[in-house]
Design an enzyme around this catalytic site. Structure first.
Site, PDB file in Angstrom:
ATOM      1  CD  GLU A 151      19.160  33.129  27.841  1.00  0.00           C
ATOM      2  OE1 GLU A 151      18.262  32.281  27.954  1.00  0.00           O
ATOM      3  OE2 GLU A 151      19.653  33.455  26.737  1.00  0.00           O
ATOM      4  CD  GLU A 314      14.132  33.131  28.275  1.00  0.00           C
ATOM      5  OE1 GLU A 314      14.429  32.286  27.395  1.00  0.00           O
ATOM      6  OE2 GLU A 314      14.643  34.265  28.344  1.00  0.00           O
TER       7      GLU A 314
END
Length: 686
Positions: A151, A314
């Site tokens: 991320e 995710e």
């Protein structure tokens, strides 16, 4: 790089952290994963201290045993590079690797993403751990791919360490060449900001009124993006060299990062982390007709523009929160399945749920996974097991398809980044994007998101019958000419207020607004006013046969028609500019260009859509209530699958005028059919 996943079967999996759990749990965990239909796990992205417990001493035994066991159970593995969490021994020995706030105060060890991208020391340590891991795992039979870092720009997307200031100067020297050109681009003559030595130049620092030079602030965001890409490239180059048979991705979609360039230059495909319940914190609950978790389809459409087929690294599988707060509620029965197919509709050919089991320690002990702390059967496990069985049966029919849309919304990184500081027009962007998306969603008209880039071609644009470009304050002459070519060949282009008054540096043009789009639109902006505080939006009245009025929100521009081919479609019906044009349409070549002198509201978008006579692609054979999202995915042979996703807490009825096969139930449907609460249908027309 290839942007597509190539598996013929749908890939379903889960994020797993063997270092968090007693080894006695591993075999049972992997066995149950296979029983649930999983074929892949992600590991390793926060485990630097496991791989390198002391500087220069590498240990792989724990993960070797975990990967061998996963492979024995028939599971593939995505290995994460652990560079998002540098170990304590590194930050203690080399505090220069830490990021700093705008005042230069270092962020200390104890969280994640506390490093900076431009520390030569940190880049060297990152290269070493990635190279060592790649050499060790390049031939492991379980590993199929790598996730770089985790991320990028998530926790923080600004960087102010000394290394960053130095790297910024180098980046500026490469971009501008001379201080004279930089001073010109940044307008430093204003308020005596002129630089005479490169060492005087810094990233934005605290100023009186905390108001930085806006042109510097825009370049700062470009620099942060370039730094993140350079940082990722260090790792990607090593992985390509040592393990060329593995694919490379990273997960993200965060601020101050050109994810398109990142993907083009070094990834095989992009990955996204989808948490639809974040709407309860960052969503549209205060807006008119909120979409709630359905709004995540807008995010997924952005990801689809980066990679037509992508991975959701995710996928939300439980309630969420951090150590001091439980923020997100539990998914209702059926919602995890709904969100899974929401991701698939918008381009996901691989999905991993986050996470296998809820952590019992650390910052994320309220960020729940599939399994609860007690590790016993629960509703979430049963629901995801059902999904696994469905995708095992029909997944091959779903992968590799293209989302079909005739409408696209344009955006670009320059305006996205500039609007962070310039809220004068920045606030309009979210209002208009939401209004268009809501109207198109509820009319079941699929929409793509398209980033307007220097590499964008006329062919890229002519895929669409309609392009919506709500508020491109920065609009260059070259991009305006490309839009002229799009309209001339028959396309419909729609602009909103504050179009075309800045150049690529953020400087305002000395020409009538909307700048280089003026001839395209056939109008000039004569006057304008912000709608804020006690100011009330003017009422807009459509000039056609059907009486229709609505408010012109956010900003009001008074338009002056300058072309004989332009017509007034609506006028202001109140305020001191009553009677003047608010909405115009200009015939341009074989196409047309609309200009609306305000932010788009749901009502304004509805009026324009009615005039454009846009309809759902299934209008002739399928009637769908507005609570249900509709999307079409097309295979290379032209065959289509129609997805119907019910976001309502009650069943919804659809009406089918032709027989259809429903893939999930393998039933033939015709006439009236019911989609249960949070239900999904995938239809193939007979």
């Amino acid at each position: 790089m290839s942007k597509n996943l190539t598996s013929k079967a749908f890939t379903l999996g889960v994020c797993y952290y063997p270092e968090h759990w007693d080894e006695s749990l591993w075999a049972d965990d992997f066995r149950r994963m296979k029983e649930m239909g999983f074929s892949i796990v992600r590991v390793g992205e926060f485990a630097w201290s496991i791989f390198e417990p002391e500087e220069g001493r590498f240990e792989f035994a724990l993960f070797d045993r975990a990967l061998d066991l996963a492979h024995a159970h028939g599971l593939q593995v995505i290995m994460g590079t652990p560079t998002a969490t540098p170990p304590a021994w590194l930050t203690h020995k080399h505090p220069e690797v830490l990021n700093a706030n705008q005042d230069g105060l270092l962020y200390q060890h104890g969280m994640r993403a506390h490093h900076n991208y431009n520390s030569p020391v940190y880049l060297d340590y990152c290269a070493r751990i990635v190279r060592t891991m790649a050499e060790h795992y390049r031939d492991h039979p379980a590993i199929v791919g790598w996730q770089i870092d985790n991320e990028l720009n998530c926790e923080i997307d600004v960087y102010y360490s000394e290394s960053d200031h130095r790297a910024f100067r180098v980046w500026l020297q490469e971009k501008y060449g001379t201080l004279a050109k930089l001073n010109e681009a940044w307008g430093t003559v204003f308020w005596n900001q002129t630089y005479s030595e490169w060492d005087q130049v810094h990233l934005t620092r605290r100023t009186t009124a905390n108001s930085p030079n806006p042109h510097l602030a825009l370049d700062e965001k470009r620099f942060v993006s370039a730094s993140a890409i350079r940082y990722a490239k260090v790792q990607a180059d090593i992985l390509r060299e040592i393990a060329p048979h593995h694919w490379v991705t990273t997960n993200g979609l965060f601020g101050n990062l050109d994810s398109h360039r990142l993907t083009d230059e070094m990834l095989d495909f992009f990955s996204y982390d989808s948490y639809p319940l974040f709407y309860s914190i960052f969503g549209d609950g205060a807006e008119e007709e909120p979409l709630k978790d359905r709004k995540w389809s807008l995010n997924l459409s952005v990801v689809r523009d980066i990679s037509e087929n992508f991975c959701v690294m995710e996928q939300q599988a439980g309630p969420g929160g951090w150590v001091n707060r439980l923020q997100l509620p539990s998914p209702l029965p059926g919602q995890i399945r709904l969100w899974t197919y929401q991701s698939i509709l918008h381009g996901a050919d691989m999905i991993l749920y986050f996470r296998w089991r809820t952590a019992t320690v650390g910052t994320e002990l309220y960020w729940h996974g599939i399994n609860d702390y007690h590790n016993q059967p629960n509703r979430r496990i049963r629901e995801i097991t059902e999904i696994g069985a469905e995708l095992k049966r029909i997944g091959e029919r779903l992968v590799g398809r293209t989302y079909k849309a005739e409408v696209a919304m344009l955006d670009d990184y320059d305006n996205e980044w500039d609007a962070k500081l310039d809220t004068f027009y920045g606030n309009l962007r979210g209002q208009s994007t939401s209004a268009w998306f809501k109207q198109l969603q509820r009319r079941h008209i699929p929409m793509n998101r398209v980033k307007f880039r220097d590499t964008t071609t006329l062919e890229d644009l002519t895929r669409y019958r309609v392009l919506i470009y709500p508020h491109p304050a920065i609009l260059t002459e070259s991009r305006a000419k490309l839009l002229e070519a799009y309209a001339a060949q028959g396309g419909t282009l729609i602009f909103g207020a504050r179009t075309g008054y800045k150049d690529e540096t953020g400087r305002c043009y000395m020409m009538p607004f909307p700048g280089y789009a003026a001839a395209l639109c056939g109008i000039h902006v004569e006057e304008f006013t912000l709608i804020a505080g006690e100011a009330k939006p003017a009422i807009v009245r459509m000039t056609g046969q059907v009486e229709r009025t609505f408010e012109a929100i956010g900003f009001n521009e008074v338009l002056s028609v300058r072309s004989q081919s332009a017509t007034v479609e609506a006028v202001y019906d109140s305020a001191y500019y009553a009677g003047t044009p608010a909405l115009t349409r200009n015939r341009y070549g074989a196409g047309e260009v609309w200009y609306y002198g305000a932010a788009f509201s749901i009502a304004a978008v509805g009026a324009i859509l009615d005039l454009l006579q846009l309809e759902s692609p299934v209008v002739s054979w399928c009637a769908v209530p507005k609570q249900v999202e509709l999307g079409v995915r097309m295979a290379s042979d032209g065959s289509e699958l129609v997805y119907l996703l019910n976001y309502a807490e009650e069943a919804m009825e659809i009406q089918l005028e032709h027989p259809c096969m429903e893939l999930l139930t393998n039933e033939e449907l015709h006439g009236t059919a019911s989609i249960p609460a949070f239900g999904v249908m995938i239809l193939e027309r007979r």
